[in-house]
Design a protein around this motif. Structure first.
Motif, PDB file in Angstrom:
ATOM      1  N   ARG A   2      37.460  37.261  41.849  1.00 19.18           N
ATOM      2  CA  ARG A   2      38.431  37.510  40.817  1.00 19.18           C
ATOM      3  C   ARG A   2      38.312  38.914  40.295  1.00 19.18           C
ATOM      4  NH1 ARG A   2      33.962  35.548  38.824  1.00 19.18           N
ATOM      5  NH2 ARG A   2      33.245  36.256  36.809  1.00 19.18           N
ATOM      6  N   THR A 134      35.969  40.962  44.887  1.00 17.77           N
ATOM      7  CA  THR A 134      36.500  40.532  46.173  1.00 17.77           C
ATOM      8  C   THR A 134      36.801  41.721  47.082  1.00 17.77           C
ATOM      9  OG1 THR A 134      37.511  38.589  45.180  1.00 17.77           O
ATOM     10  CG2 THR A 134      38.329  39.243  47.312  1.00 17.77           C
ATOM     11  N   THR A 136      38.840  43.512  49.749  1.00 19.26           N
ATOM     12  CA  THR A 136      40.161  43.519  50.371  1.00 19.26           C
ATOM     13  C   THR A 136      40.376  44.877  51.028  1.00 19.26           C
ATOM     14  OG1 THR A 136      41.371  44.419  48.468  1.00 19.26           O
ATOM     15  CG2 THR A 136      41.057  42.013  48.537  1.00 19.26           C
ATOM     16  N   THR A 182      45.186  38.678  38.960  1.00 21.66           N
ATOM     17  CA  THR A 182      44.092  38.171  39.783  1.00 21.66           C
ATOM     18  C   THR A 182      44.652  37.563  41.067  1.00 21.66           C
ATOM     19  OG1 THR A 182      44.110  35.914  38.889  1.00 21.66           O
ATOM     20  CG2 THR A 182      42.812  37.571  37.691  1.00 21.66           C
ATOM     21  N   PRO A 183      43.802  37.377  42.090  1.00 17.60           N
ATOM     22  CA  PRO A 183      44.255  36.763  43.340  1.00 17.60           C
ATOM     23  C   PRO A 183      44.726  35.326  43.197  1.00 17.60           C
ATOM     24  CG  PRO A 183      42.210  37.957  43.680  1.00 17.60           C
ATOM     25  CD  PRO A 183      42.427  37.910  42.197  1.00 17.60           C
ATOM     26  N   ALA A 187      47.884  33.072  45.408  1.00 19.19           N
ATOM     27  CA  ALA A 187      47.354  31.868  46.050  1.00 19.19           C
ATOM     28  C   ALA A 187      48.082  30.624  45.558  1.00 19.19           C
ATOM     29  CB  ALA A 187      45.857  31.749  45.788  1.00 19.19           C
ATOM     30  N   THR A 243      40.482  28.505  48.875  1.00 18.47           N
ATOM     31  CA  THR A 243      40.520  29.831  49.489  1.00 18.47           C
ATOM     32  C   THR A 243      39.086  30.280  49.745  1.00 18.47           C
ATOM     33  OG1 THR A 243      40.390  31.077  47.407  1.00 18.47           O
ATOM     34  CG2 THR A 243      42.603  30.459  48.183  1.00 18.47           C
ATOM     35  N   ASP A 245      36.817  33.676  49.253  1.00 20.30           N
ATOM     36  CA  ASP A 245      36.826  34.977  48.601  1.00 20.30           C
ATOM     37  C   ASP A 245      35.482  35.657  48.794  1.00 20.30           C
ATOM     38  OD1 ASP A 245      39.503  34.930  47.279  1.00 20.30           O
ATOM     39  OD2 ASP A 245      38.649  33.134  46.390  1.00 20.30           O
TER      40      ASP A 245
END
Length: 303
Positions: A2, A134, A136, A182-183, A187, A243, A245
């Motif tokens: 996050r 996270t 990416t 946030t991701p 999602a 998910t 992460d």
């Protein structure tokens, strides 16, 4: 994972808590911290690994590792109000890296927020970031990532006794809480396109909203939700993470020498079982079962 939801005002950027060498209890008569035994087993780098002119040499000469992190993340990096020590998985990993470089677990934590981590690394305010960061490919254009050092995932928290929510597909048609920026947001849209997403700037605000029925569920990283459920028995985590992460150790972009050094340290931590002990001392006090298998270093795009 996050973008850390415990966002603080930008005025707190200057706030730093010195964890220092925490091998002894800060309060007379206090119990020996669990992290002490862990740190006694943590490796120390060979002198030849501290290359002249390197980031490692700069940190060793300074005598402390400056970590971008949190002071209020239970099980991960939280300052104990009694002892003053910063405890948790991320905190212990930071202290262990400090010991590897300096020979002692001397750490200064700069309380950082999701919006400021890249800047803190880029301008040299912090040496590393341990903050469930996270990995990416997009972020890897701004910072370097060692690791991943842990893999978590998005899970769902509800008020205890809530019926009809066992997994992400059950979020369709319901009001779902997520941290802003946030991701969790993309999602949720992917697994439950009919969900109505309401966002809040920080984890405490999101938790309060859940308890006030401003949403029927809260989607956030499993580690954070586990900590919340530990503190508040009216909240429970349902289902399994939906998910994956991968958390990376944030470093200044372009410092490949330091990245290789940190990855070497992380592998030694895993091989010696120190990584596993850090998990057992923190997340493992809530999550049942043995310590998970550490993620393979360099296994995800951006690492």
């Amino acid at each position: 994972m996050r973008k850390m939801a415990a966002v603080v005002a930008l005025s707190l950027l200057g706030l730093a808590a010195c964890a220092g060498n925490e091998s002894s209890p800060a309060v007379p008569g206090a119990a020996k911290p669990a992290g002490d035994d862990l740190l006694s087993k943590a490796p120390v780098a060979d002198a030849a690994a501290i290359l002249p002119g390197s980031t490692m040499e700069k940190i060793k000469k300074r005598g402390e590792l400056i970590v971008g992190g949190s002071l209020d993340a239970p099980l991960l990096s939280q300052q104990n109000p009694v002892s003053g020590q910063v405890e948790g998985f991320d905190a212990d990993m930071g202290k262990a890296l400090a010991k590897y470089i300096i020979g002692e677990p001397k750490v200064k934590i700069v309380n950082s927020a999701s919006e400021t981590r890249e800047a803190l690394l880029g301008n040299g305010t912090v040496d590393v970031v341990f903050q469930t960061y996270t990995i990416t490919p997009e972020r890897a254009k701004q910072v370097a990532f060692a690791g991943p050092y842990y893999t978590s995932g998005l899970s769902i928290a509800v008020k205890k006794g809530t019926a009809g929510i066992a997994g992400p597909e059950d979020l369709n048609g319901k009001k779902v809480i997520a941290g802003a920026n946030t991701p969790a947001i993309p999602a949720i849209k992917k697994v439950a396109p009919q969900a109505e997403i309401v966002t809040f700037a920080s984890d405490p605000e999101a938790m309060q909203a859940l308890k006030q029925d401003r949403g029927v569920a809260y989607v956030q990283d499993e580690t954070l939700l586990a900590a919340n459920a530990q503190k508040d028995p009216s909240i429970e985590v349902v289902g399994n993470p939906f998910t994956q992460d991968p958390y990376g150790i944030g470093l200044k972009h372009g410092d490949e020498q330091f990245k290789t050094f940190v990855n070497d340290w992380l592998k030694k931590m895993q091989d010696a079982g120190v990584w596993q002990q850090a998990w057992k001392n923190s997340l493992g006090t809530v999550v049942k079962g043995e310590a998970p298998t550490p993620p393979q270093i360099g296994s995800v795009p951006g690492s």
